[in-house]
Design an enzyme around this catalytic site. Structure first.
Site, short mmCIF file in Angstrom:
data_model
loop_
_atom_site.label_atom_id
_atom_site.label_comp_id
_atom_site.label_asym_id
_atom_site.label_seq_id
_atom_site.Cartn_x
_atom_site.Cartn_y
_atom_site.Cartn_z
N GLU A 169 45.50 34.34 49.07
CA GLU A 169 46.17 34.59 50.34
C GLU A 169 47.63 34.97 50.15
O GLU A 169 48.15 35.87 50.81
CB GLU A 169 46.06 33.36 51.24
CG GLU A 169 44.65 33.03 51.70
CD GLU A 169 43.83 32.30 50.63
OE1 GLU A 169 42.61 32.16 50.81
OE2 GLU A 169 44.42 31.88 49.60
N PRO A 193 36.29 33.15 33.12
CA PRO A 193 35.97 32.06 34.05
C PRO A 193 37.06 31.90 35.11
O PRO A 193 38.23 32.18 34.86
CB PRO A 193 35.90 30.83 33.13
CG PRO A 193 36.73 31.19 31.96
CD PRO A 193 36.58 32.67 31.77
N ARG A 194 36.65 31.45 36.27
CA ARG A 194 37.61 31.25 37.35
C ARG A 194 38.64 30.18 37.00
O ARG A 194 39.81 30.29 37.38
CB ARG A 194 36.86 30.86 38.63
CG ARG A 194 37.72 30.78 39.88
CD ARG A 194 38.14 32.15 40.35
NE ARG A 194 38.82 32.12 41.63
CZ ARG A 194 39.25 33.18 42.28
NH1 ARG A 194 39.06 34.38 41.77
NH2 ARG A 194 39.87 33.07 43.42
N GLY A 251 45.78 36.15 35.53
CA GLY A 251 46.38 37.31 36.16
C GLY A 251 46.03 38.65 35.58
O GLY A 251 46.61 39.66 35.97
N GLU A 252 45.08 38.70 34.64
CA GLU A 252 44.75 39.97 33.98
C GLU A 252 43.43 40.57 34.42
O GLU A 252 43.10 41.69 34.04
CB GLU A 252 44.69 39.77 32.45
CG GLU A 252 46.02 39.65 31.76
CD GLU A 252 45.86 39.75 30.25
OE1 GLU A 252 46.31 40.75 29.68
OE2 GLU A 252 45.27 38.83 29.65
#
Length: 420
Positions: free
Chosen positions: A60, A268-269, A306-307
Site C-alpha cells: 500500500e 519466497p515471500r 525489493g528485486e
C-alpha cells in the site's frame, strides 16, 4: 475523551488485543512496536498544510508513490506524513518518502488516535486500499477532516464482513467522504454496503502506474548473464508461501527430465523461511544456492528484498505464489508488466478481477494443484510462440489500466476544494 469514545475503547479492547496477537504470533507479521503507535507522533509545523497518507504495509505504501508525485505537482505547498502499521512498511516508506515525515500508525484507541491527530493536524486523510478502524474514523469526523480511501477494493469476503459491521455500527462509513475504487465491481460492492453513489468513483489501480516499462532485450540478456543463465529456460516462482515451494520443486524435477536446460528461481515471500526451503529441496535431491552467493545450481533462491519486479524480466515464465494456499494472491500485474506468461493457483480472492482479466486475455492460466501446475508449465516450455503471445497479452492488460494516479489526484484535489 468523549464518554462514547471511552466506551468504544473498553468494548472492543479484547477484540483489538486478539487481532494484534493473531497478527504477531500466528501470522508472524512484523507489526510496528506498540510504543510508537501509542505516542511520540512527529509534530508538523503549525502553519503547514499537511496530508496524512496511511498504508498498512509495503504494498500500500508503494502503491501511493505515483499519487503523491501528482499531488506534489499540483500543490507544492502541501507536506506529507506517511504512516504504516508494519515494520517493513515503515522501512519502505522511509526509503521512498525520505523528504517526508514517516511514523507508525496509531493504535485504534481514542487517546492514541487523538494524539496522532493533534500532532499531524491533517487537512486531508488518505487511506490506501482500506485499514479502516472505528476510533480513527470517529476522531477524523469529530475533527472535520475530509477522508478518502484510494485504490479501494472490496473482495466478496470483505464485503460480507463489512455487511456484518454495518449492522452493528450503521454509521461506520459515514466519516469517509470519497471511495476511489479500482473497478466497477468494487464500486457495486461498496454501494451494496449503503455507500451513496456520489461517494464512490472508479479511478483505477494505482499500482499499475508504478510498474516499469518492459525491460529491453539487451538489458534482460545482461541480467541473465549476470545470473549465470545463457540459453537456458528460466522458470521463476515468486512470492511463494509454505507448501507452494514443494509443489514447484516436485514439478521442476519431472520437467527437467524433459528439458535439461530448465532452471528454477524461487523468491519466497518471507526470507526467514529460506533455510526450511533449502532443507526441503535438499531432501528432494535438488542442489540450491542463494542469489547473493552466485553459483551454477539448478535452483536459485532469491535472498534479497525489493528485486522481484526486476527479476521477472529474466524469466521465460512465472508462477506467482500465495495462490495455491489460502493467502489470497499477490500483485499479478508486476510479472505482467514484464510481458511474461503467468500461472497462479485458485486462491486469489484479493486480486480476483486482475486474475480474470489476465485469463480472459489468454495471458495467464489458473492451476488448481501440482498436476495442473506441471502440465501448464510444460505447455509453455514446449511452445515459444505461445509464451511470447501470452507475454504480449499480459503487457497489454497493464497498458489498458494506466492513468490511475492522475485520476485519483484530480478527485482528491476536488474533494479538498469542496470542503475548504
Amino acid at each position: 475523551m468523549p464518554l462514547k469514545a471511552w466506551l468504544l475503547d473498553a468494548a472492543y479492547l479484547p477484540a483489538l488485543a486478539g487481532v494484534w496477537a493473531y497478527e504477531r504470533c500466528i501470522k508472524r507479521k512484523a507489526t510496528a512496536a506498540l510504543g510508537p503507535r501509542w505516542s511520540g507522533f512527529p509534530r508538523t509545523e503549525p502553519a503547514a498544510k499537511t496530508v496524512w497518507l496511511h498504508g498498512v504495509s509495503v504494498g500500500e505504501v508503494t502503491a501511493a508513490r505515483g499519487l503523491i508525485q501528482k499531488l506534489r505537482e499540483a500543490r507544492p505547498d502541501w507536506s506529507f506524513v506517511i504512516s504504516s502499521t508494519t515494520g517493513a512498511g515503515l522501512e519502505r516508506a522511509a526509503d521512498i518518502y525520505s523528504a517526508d515525515q514517516v511514523m507508525a500508525s496509531p493504535l485504534d484507541f481514542s487517546r492514541a488516535v487523538d494524539r496522532a491527530l493533534n500532532a499531524v493536524r491533517p487537512e486531508l486523510m488518505i487511506f490506501v486500499e482500506g485499514d479502516l478502524w472505528p476510533n480513527w474514523l470517529a476522531a477524523l469526523r469529530r475533527a472535520q477532516v475530509p477522508v478518502a480511501v484510494v485504490n479501494a477494493k472490496l473482495s466478496a469476503r470483505s464485503a460480507k464482513r463489512y455487511g456484518w459491521l454495518r449492522r452493528v455500527a450503521p454509521g461506520f462509513f459515514d466519516a469517509v467522504n470519497l471511495f476511489l475504487v479500482q473497478n466497477e465491481l468494487y464500486q457495486d460492492r461498496w454501494m451494496g454496503l449503503g455507500v451513496s453513489a456520489e461517494r464512490v468513483r472508479v479511478s483505477g489501480n494505482l499500482k499499475v502506474d508504478n510498474l516499469p516499462a518492459v525491460t529491453s532485450p539487451s538489458q534482460a540478456a545482461q541480467m541473465r548473464r549476470e545470473l549465470g543463465f545463457d540459453d537456458e529456460l528460466v522458470w521463476l516462482a515468486g512470492s511463494t508461501h509454505e507448501g507452494e515451494e514443494e509443489s514447484v520443486c516436485r514439478s521442476f524435477i519431472e520437467l527437467r527430465a524433459r528439458w535439461p536446460n530448465l532452471r528454477l528461481m524461487i523468491a519466497p515471500r518471507h526470507l526467514e523461511r529460506l533455510k526450511r526451503i533449502e532443507a526441503m529441496a535438499s531432501a528432494l535431491g535438488l542442489k540450491t544456492c542463494r542469489k547473493s552467493e552466485g553459483c551454477g545450481a539448478s535452483v536459485i533462491l532469491v535472498d534479497t528484498m525489493g528485486e522481484l519486479a526486476e527479476l521477472f524480466a529474466v524469466a521465460d515464465l512465472v508462477f506467482l505464489g500465495g495462490s495455491l494456499v489460502p493467502v489470497g494472491g499477490h500483485n499479478l500485474l508486476e510479472p505482467a508488466a514484464q510481458a511474461k506468461p503467468l500461472l497462479f493457483g485458485p486462491q486469489v480472492w484479493t486480486v480476483r478481477e486482475t486474475a480474470d482479466a489476465l485469463v480472459a486475455a489468454q495471458a495467464a492460466r489458473e492451476v488448481k494443484n501440482l498436476e495442473e501446475l506441471k502440465s501448464a508449465v510444460a505447455d509453455f516450455l514446449n511452445n515459444e510462440d505461445s509464451r511470447l503471445r501470452a507475454g504480449a497479452a499480459a503487457r497489454a492488460v497493464v497498458d489498458r489500466q494506466q492513468g490511475a494516479s492522475a485520476r485519483t489526484a484530480e478527485a482528491l484535489l476536488e474533494l479538498v476544494n469542496q470542503v475548504t
